[in-house]
Write a protein that holds these residues in place. Sequence first.
Motif, PDB file in Angstrom:
ATOM      1  N   HIS A  78      23.645  18.477  28.373  1.00  0.00           N
ATOM      2  CA  HIS A  78      24.818  18.809  29.189  1.00  0.00           C
ATOM      3  C   HIS A  78      24.586  18.413  30.646  1.00  0.00           C
ATOM      4  O   HIS A  78      25.446  17.784  31.271  1.00  0.00           O
ATOM      5  CB  HIS A  78      25.142  20.301  29.067  1.00  0.00           C
ATOM      6  N   ARG A  79      23.436  18.768  31.202  1.00  0.00           N
ATOM      7  CA  ARG A  79      23.121  18.394  32.592  1.00  0.00           C
ATOM      8  C   ARG A  79      23.085  16.873  32.760  1.00  0.00           C
ATOM      9  O   ARG A  79      23.621  16.335  33.721  1.00  0.00           O
ATOM     10  CB  ARG A  79      21.779  18.988  33.025  1.00  0.00           C
ATOM     11  N   PHE A  80      22.452  16.200  31.800  1.00  0.00           N
ATOM     12  CA  PHE A  80      22.354  14.748  31.885  1.00  0.00           C
ATOM     13  C   PHE A  80      23.736  14.113  31.795  1.00  0.00           C
ATOM     14  O   PHE A  80      24.047  13.162  32.520  1.00  0.00           O
ATOM     15  CB  PHE A  80      21.426  14.193  30.788  1.00  0.00           C
ATOM     16  N   THR A  81      24.585  14.643  30.940  1.00  0.00           N
ATOM     17  CA  THR A  81      25.956  14.140  30.813  1.00  0.00           C
ATOM     18  C   THR A  81      26.705  14.266  32.135  1.00  0.00           C
ATOM     19  O   THR A  81      27.359  13.308  32.574  1.00  0.00           O
ATOM     20  CB  THR A  81      26.711  14.903  29.701  1.00  0.00           C
ATOM     21  N   LEU A  82      26.625  15.438  32.767  1.00  0.00           N
ATOM     22  CA  LEU A  82      27.317  15.614  34.048  1.00  0.00           C
ATOM     23  C   LEU A  82      26.786  14.646  35.098  1.00  0.00           C
ATOM     24  O   LEU A  82      27.558  14.053  35.854  1.00  0.00           O
ATOM     25  CB  LEU A  82      27.183  17.065  34.525  1.00  0.00           C
ATOM     26  N   ALA A  83      25.474  14.473  35.125  1.00  0.00           N
ATOM     27  CA  ALA A  83      24.883  13.528  36.082  1.00  0.00           C
ATOM     28  C   ALA A  83      25.321  12.103  35.772  1.00  0.00           C
ATOM     29  O   ALA A  83      25.696  11.346  36.676  1.00  0.00           O
ATOM     30  CB  ALA A  83      23.359  13.643  36.055  1.00  0.00           C
ATOM     31  N   LEU A  84      25.295  11.726  34.500  1.00  0.00           N
ATOM     32  CA  LEU A  84      25.660  10.369  34.110  1.00  0.00           C
ATOM     33  C   LEU A  84      27.116  10.064  34.443  1.00  0.00           C
ATOM     34  O   LEU A  84      27.416   9.032  35.055  1.00  0.00           O
ATOM     35  CB  LEU A  84      25.411  10.160  32.614  1.00  0.00           C
ATOM     36  N   LEU A  85      28.020  10.949  34.059  1.00  0.00           N
ATOM     37  CA  LEU A  85      29.444  10.702  34.331  1.00  0.00           C
ATOM     38  C   LEU A  85      29.733  10.672  35.830  1.00  0.00           C
ATOM     39  O   LEU A  85      30.483   9.812  36.308  1.00  0.00           O
ATOM     40  CB  LEU A  85      30.311  11.748  33.629  1.00  0.00           C
ATOM     41  N   SER A  86      29.142  11.588  36.563  1.00  0.00           N
ATOM     42  CA  SER A  86      29.349  11.613  38.020  1.00  0.00           C
ATOM     43  C   SER A  86      28.804  10.346  38.670  1.00  0.00           C
ATOM     44  O   SER A  86      29.466   9.731  39.511  1.00  0.00           O
ATOM     45  CB  SER A  86      28.651  12.839  38.627  1.00  0.00           C
ATOM     46  N   ALA A  87      27.614   9.962  38.259  1.00  0.00           N
ATOM     47  CA  ALA A  87      26.994   8.765  38.835  1.00  0.00           C
ATOM     48  C   ALA A  87      27.760   7.504  38.444  1.00  0.00           C
ATOM     49  O   ALA A  87      27.958   6.612  39.273  1.00  0.00           O
ATOM     50  CB  ALA A  87      25.540   8.667  38.378  1.00  0.00           C
ATOM     51  N   LEU A  88      28.194   7.438  37.203  1.00  0.00           N
ATOM     52  CA  LEU A  88      28.934   6.261  36.739  1.00  0.00           C
ATOM     53  C   LEU A  88      30.224   6.089  37.518  1.00  0.00           C
ATOM     54  O   LEU A  88      30.524   5.000  38.019  1.00  0.00           O
ATOM     55  CB  LEU A  88      29.233   6.383  35.242  1.00  0.00           C
ATOM     56  N   GLU A  89      30.985   7.148  37.626  1.00  0.00           N
ATOM     57  CA  GLU A  89      32.271   7.044  38.325  1.00  0.00           C
ATOM     58  C   GLU A  89      32.072   6.737  39.809  1.00  0.00           C
ATOM     59  O   GLU A  89      32.806   5.946  40.391  1.00  0.00           O
ATOM     60  CB  GLU A  89      33.101   8.310  38.110  1.00  0.00           C
ATOM     61  N   GLY A  90      31.065   7.343  40.428  1.00  0.00           N
ATOM     62  CA  GLY A  90      30.759   7.024  41.828  1.00  0.00           C
ATOM     63  C   GLY A  90      30.306   5.587  41.985  1.00  0.00           C
ATOM     64  O   GLY A  90      30.696   4.897  42.935  1.00  0.00           O
TER      65      GLY A  90
END
Length: 192
Positions: A150-162
């Motif tokens: 879950h933490r990795f998903t939030l980091a990945l999606l946030s980083a990808l969109e940024g």
Amino acid sequence: MDAELSTRDRIRTAMAELMRRQGYGATTVKQVSELARAPMGSLYHHFPEGKQQIAAEALRAAGAAYIQLLPLLMDPHEDLRAAVPAAFVAAAEQMEQAGWINMCPVVTIAGEIADSEPALRAVAAEVIDSWVRECTDYFTRRGLDAAEAHRFTLALLSALEGAFILSRTLRSTAPLHAVGQTLTCQLASDKV
């Protein structure tokens, strides 16, 4: 636009493409009608609530399609430490080849309309929530425990969109490459 698609699908696809290129506010129903090759009457027949209804369905459809890229890009790699940067490299190549347009309209539209269109913000949140669930499940199946996934998903999606925003603005793939490499460092070797 594919002639095999139903009129409703062509309208929804046209809206998604226009929002991806120019955002929600700049997209008119006339443009949607023209791109979809559908008379205005068809738009209101299939979407009686108008532009906002078309946009909501377009966001849901684009979001469902977009999340399917995750397994497509990562499954060929057995090790997540190889899969994550490979996915970001592929995203960078795709964005550059597409002429730096938005890869998916969901987060871009969410940022544009967060305060002005609460119903569409709720649709964007619904889509993003589904991404978080699907990605968390995916990374759990790939070996991360549920909390870490879950933490990795939030980091990945946030980083990808940024990274999409930075890459588009700078006309550079460097942000996407950097994010892919940095996220890989976050994957502990004993968890993959």
